[in-house]
Design a protein around this motif. Structure first.
Motif, short mmCIF file in Angstrom:
data_model
loop_
_atom_site.label_atom_id
_atom_site.label_comp_id
_atom_site.label_asym_id
_atom_site.label_seq_id
_atom_site.Cartn_x
_atom_site.Cartn_y
_atom_site.Cartn_z
N VAL A 34 0.84 -1.19 0.00
CA VAL A 34 0.00 0.00 0.00
C VAL A 34 0.88 1.25 0.00
O VAL A 34 1.90 1.31 0.67
N ASP A 35 0.48 2.22 -0.80
CA ASP A 35 1.18 3.49 -0.86
C ASP A 35 1.05 4.19 0.49
O ASP A 35 -0.05 4.31 1.03
N GLU A 36 2.15 4.66 1.04
CA GLU A 36 2.14 5.27 2.37
C GLU A 36 1.27 6.52 2.44
O GLU A 36 0.62 6.77 3.46
N VAL A 37 1.24 7.31 1.38
CA VAL A 37 0.40 8.52 1.36
C VAL A 37 -1.07 8.13 1.36
O VAL A 37 -1.87 8.71 2.10
N VAL A 38 -1.42 7.13 0.57
CA VAL A 38 -2.81 6.65 0.54
C VAL A 38 -3.20 6.12 1.91
O VAL A 38 -4.28 6.44 2.43
N LEU A 39 -2.33 5.34 2.54
CA LEU A 39 -2.60 4.78 3.86
C LEU A 39 -2.78 5.89 4.90
O LEU A 39 -3.72 5.87 5.69
N LYS A 40 -1.89 6.88 4.90
CA LYS A 40 -1.98 7.98 5.86
C LYS A 40 -3.28 8.76 5.66
O LYS A 40 -3.98 9.06 6.62
N ASN A 41 -3.59 9.10 4.42
CA ASN A 41 -4.81 9.86 4.14
C ASN A 41 -6.06 9.08 4.52
O ASN A 41 -7.00 9.65 5.10
N ALA A 42 -6.08 7.80 4.22
CA ALA A 42 -7.24 6.97 4.56
C ALA A 42 -7.40 6.86 6.08
O ALA A 42 -8.51 6.96 6.61
N THR A 43 -6.28 6.67 6.78
CA THR A 43 -6.32 6.58 8.24
C THR A 43 -6.81 7.89 8.84
O THR A 43 -7.68 7.88 9.72
N ASP A 44 -6.27 9.00 8.39
CA ASP A 44 -6.68 10.30 8.90
C ASP A 44 -8.16 10.57 8.65
O ASP A 44 -8.87 11.06 9.53
N THR A 45 -8.63 10.23 7.47
CA THR A 45 -10.04 10.45 7.13
C THR A 45 -10.95 9.60 8.00
O THR A 45 -11.91 10.10 8.59
N ALA A 46 -10.65 8.32 8.10
CA ALA A 46 -11.48 7.41 8.90
C ALA A 46 -11.46 7.83 10.36
O ALA A 46 -12.50 7.84 11.03
#
Length: 67
Positions: free
Chosen positions: A2-14
């Motif tokens: 998983v792309d780290e930026v995608v993971l960080k953004n998804a985590t922050d959003t959730a």
């Protein structure tokens, strides 16, 4: 992987959506969320919105006394 930026953004959003339910910013469920999304992202390619949706659904399924 998983792309780290995608993971960080998804985590922050959730986490932001979940915290609207009067959950403290340092709640230990965030760690559970991060691990869950990391595994989901490794299982298949996902975008930020999809991972965030998985994360919100996961958090809502956790028992309140889980952590």
């Amino acid at each position: 992987m998983v792309d780290e930026v995608v993971l960080k953004n998804a985590t922050d959003t959730a986490w932001t959506v979940y915290r609207a339910r009067d959950v403290g910013p340092q709640d230990s469920r965030r760690c559970l969320l991060e691990r869950h999304l990391q595994r989901r992202g490794e299982e298949r390619e996902s975008d930020t919105e999809e991972l965030a949706g998985f994360g919100i659904a996961y958090l809502l399924r956790l028992p309140q006394d889980e952590c």
